[in-house]
Design a protein around this motif. Structure first.
Motif, PDB file in Angstrom:
ATOM      1  N   LYS A 150       9.666 -44.181  21.792  1.00  0.00           N
ATOM      2  CA  LYS A 150       9.098 -45.470  21.764  1.00  0.00           C
ATOM      3  C   LYS A 150       9.223 -45.813  20.200  1.00  0.00           C
ATOM      4  O   LYS A 150       8.564 -45.310  19.291  1.00  0.00           O
ATOM      5  CB  LYS A 150       7.730 -45.106  22.175  1.00  0.00           C
ATOM      6  N   ARG A 177      -4.995 -49.734  17.935  1.00  0.00           N
ATOM      7  CA  ARG A 177      -5.561 -49.467  19.107  1.00  0.00           C
ATOM      8  C   ARG A 177      -4.458 -49.476  20.173  1.00  0.00           C
ATOM      9  O   ARG A 177      -3.297 -50.557  19.800  1.00  0.00           O
ATOM     10  CB  ARG A 177      -6.673 -50.324  19.631  1.00  0.00           C
ATOM     11  N   SER A 182      -8.175 -53.361  13.165  1.00  0.00           N
ATOM     12  CA  SER A 182      -7.073 -53.769  13.814  1.00  0.00           C
ATOM     13  C   SER A 182      -6.772 -55.079  13.982  1.00  0.00           C
ATOM     14  O   SER A 182      -7.708 -55.928  13.944  1.00  0.00           O
ATOM     15  CB  SER A 182      -7.612 -53.242  15.163  1.00  0.00           C
TER      16      SER A 182
HETATM   17  C1  BT5 Z   1       0.376 -49.342  22.958  1.00  0.00           C
HETATM   18  O1  BT5 Z   1      -0.515 -48.620  23.774  1.00  0.00           O
HETATM   19  O2  BT5 Z   1       1.645 -49.138  23.010  1.00  0.00           O
HETATM   20  C2  BT5 Z   1       0.225 -50.496  22.375  1.00  0.00           C
HETATM   21  C3  BT5 Z   1       0.211 -50.623  21.023  1.00  0.00           C
HETATM   22  C4  BT5 Z   1      -0.413 -51.684  20.308  1.00  0.00           C
HETATM   23  C5  BT5 Z   1      -0.094 -51.734  18.759  1.00  0.00           C
HETATM   24  C6  BT5 Z   1      -0.589 -52.953  18.187  1.00  0.00           C
HETATM   25  S1  BT5 Z   1      -0.593 -52.929  16.212  1.00  0.00           S
HETATM   26  C7  BT5 Z   1      -0.912 -54.433  16.097  1.00  0.00           C
HETATM   27  C8  BT5 Z   1      -2.074 -54.718  17.308  1.00  0.00           C
HETATM   28  N1  BT5 Z   1      -3.281 -53.996  16.719  1.00  0.00           N
HETATM   29  C9  BT5 Z   1      -3.830 -52.952  17.610  1.00  0.00           C
HETATM   30  O3  BT5 Z   1      -4.880 -52.306  17.158  1.00  0.00           O
HETATM   31  N2  BT5 Z   1      -2.950 -52.733  18.479  1.00  0.00           N
HETATM   32  C10 BT5 Z   1      -1.821 -53.797  18.482  1.00  0.00           C
HETATM   33  P1  BT5 Z   1      -0.248 -47.308  24.757  1.00  0.00           P
HETATM   34  O4  BT5 Z   1       0.809 -47.819  25.930  1.00  0.00           O
HETATM   35  O5  BT5 Z   1      -1.499 -47.054  25.222  1.00  0.00           O
HETATM   36  O6  BT5 Z   1       0.466 -46.263  23.700  1.00  0.00           O
HETATM   37  C11 BT5 Z   1      -0.175 -45.447  22.986  1.00  0.00           C
HETATM   38  C12 BT5 Z   1       0.446 -44.190  22.912  1.00  0.00           C
HETATM   39  O7  BT5 Z   1       1.625 -44.565  22.013  1.00  0.00           O
HETATM   40  C13 BT5 Z   1      -0.418 -43.282  22.001  1.00  0.00           C
HETATM   41  O8  BT5 Z   1      -1.502 -42.657  22.893  1.00  0.00           O
HETATM   42  C14 BT5 Z   1       0.569 -42.425  21.535  1.00  0.00           C
HETATM   43  O9  BT5 Z   1       1.061 -41.340  22.453  1.00  0.00           O
HETATM   44  C15 BT5 Z   1       1.955 -43.262  21.384  1.00  0.00           C
HETATM   45  N3  BT5 Z   1       1.773 -43.817  19.814  1.00  0.00           N
HETATM   46  C16 BT5 Z   1       0.755 -44.098  18.991  1.00  0.00           C
HETATM   47  N4  BT5 Z   1       1.138 -44.519  17.825  1.00  0.00           N
HETATM   48  C17 BT5 Z   1       2.546 -44.665  17.830  1.00  0.00           C
HETATM   49  C18 BT5 Z   1       3.671 -45.017  16.870  1.00  0.00           C
HETATM   50  N5  BT5 Z   1       3.052 -45.488  15.621  1.00  0.00           N
HETATM   51  N6  BT5 Z   1       4.598 -45.239  17.501  1.00  0.00           N
HETATM   52  C19 BT5 Z   1       5.147 -44.762  18.924  1.00  0.00           C
HETATM   53  N7  BT5 Z   1       4.161 -44.359  19.645  1.00  0.00           N
HETATM   54  C20 BT5 Z   1       2.920 -44.181  18.997  1.00  0.00           C
END
Ligand code: BT5
Length: 264
Positions: free
Chosen positions: A123, A57, A29
């Protein structure tokens, strides 16, 4: 294949953000790597980018799906002189900067509280801010941004599977063509610095205003889920710390620090 950091640097005219860029082929990550670097004293503005993540994450131990070759996974280290209470503002700084960057490409992106960017109600990006504090003050904040850039609908479905694919989109899907990833990252870094400077110079109200201008759900009926509790009411705004203001059906006002919002 890792994204060439010199190509990004070559397009940057920033003072601090992106002065140092660590670019990786794959990491667990980028937030984890940036957090580790920040703990060891890496300066403000240090950027960590990866072509893919094996343990991307989201909030609350959720997963961020992070396939290679086409998307953005980036974390930035900040050392603002603010209190821990105020730290959610950094998520809004990134949200405004990213929305602005996406819309400069021709999309019609909007922010969703607390940490999402949507296009056509789906999203495209999420932000994960993680903070280290000393006493009441912020020591550093790592702001992680994940955005789906050059994924086709077919790739979204193959990589994400049913449920997530249904709620997700990409910039390519919205625009109908691919975008230059290096150029977009450089633009994003510039926008992040611009909005961060506004925060330092003018305070949180300018960032809140910028965020509210890109928030279309203002005054919508919402259900907010936080800490196993559900609040129902009208989402009227965000306060100076980035907390969501909900006018509840019983007439009382509640401020939500963290949670998930569903429009009803
Ligand atoms: C987020 O969490 O939206 C925060 C995501 C942050 C990602 C970045 S990438 C660089 C950095 N390094 C990391 O490890 N993380 C950050 P949340 O609001 O909890 O939303 C997560 C939810 O979004 C998941 O449970 C899925 O439903 C959905 N999801 C997962 N991957 C996705 C994607 N690639 N595109 C759209 N939705 C996604």
């Amino acid at each position: 294949m890792k994204i060439p950091s010199d190509k990004i640097s070559g397009q940057l005219q920033t003072d601090t953000v992106g002065k140092t860029i660590f670019s990786f082929d794959e990491v667990g990550s980028t937030n984890e790597v940036a957090f580790e670097l920040a703990s060891k004293g890496a300066p403000e503005g240090t950027v960590v980018i990866a072509d893919s993540q094996s343990k991307g994450r989201g909030r609350l131990k959720r997963k961020w799906i992070s396939p290679p070759g086409e998307n953005l996974y980036m974390s930035v280290i900040f050392r603002p002189s603010i209190s821990s209470r105020e730290s959610p503002i950094m998520t809004l700084v990134a949200a405004v900067a990213l929305t602005e960057t996406l819309n400069k490409q021709g999309s019609d992106a909007e922010v969703k509280w607390p940490n999402d960017i949507l296009i056509n109600k789906r999203k495209i990006a999420g932000i994960l801010s993680q903070m280290q504090s000393t006493g009441e003050d912020v020591d550093f904040v790592v702001v992680g941004i994940g955005a789906n850039l050059n994924m086709t609908r077919e790739e979204i479905e193959n990589e994400m599977g049913g449920e997530v694919a249904e709620i997700a989109t990409s910039l390519q899907e919205a625009l109908g063509h691919e975008v230059d990833r290096v150029k977009l990252i450089a633009n994003l870094i510039e926008q992040i610095e611009l909005w961060y400077k506004k925060l330092l110079r003018d305070g949180t109200s300018v960032v809140i205003k910028g965020w509210m201008e890109r928030w279309r759900a203002v005054n919508s009926k919402v259900l907010v889920k936080c800490n196993g509790e559900t609040i129902q009411g009208i989402a009227t705004g965000v306060d100076e710390n980035g907390h969501l203001i909900v006018e509840k059906d019983d007439g009382r006002t509640e401020k939500v620090v963290a949670g998930d919002v569903i429009l009803i």
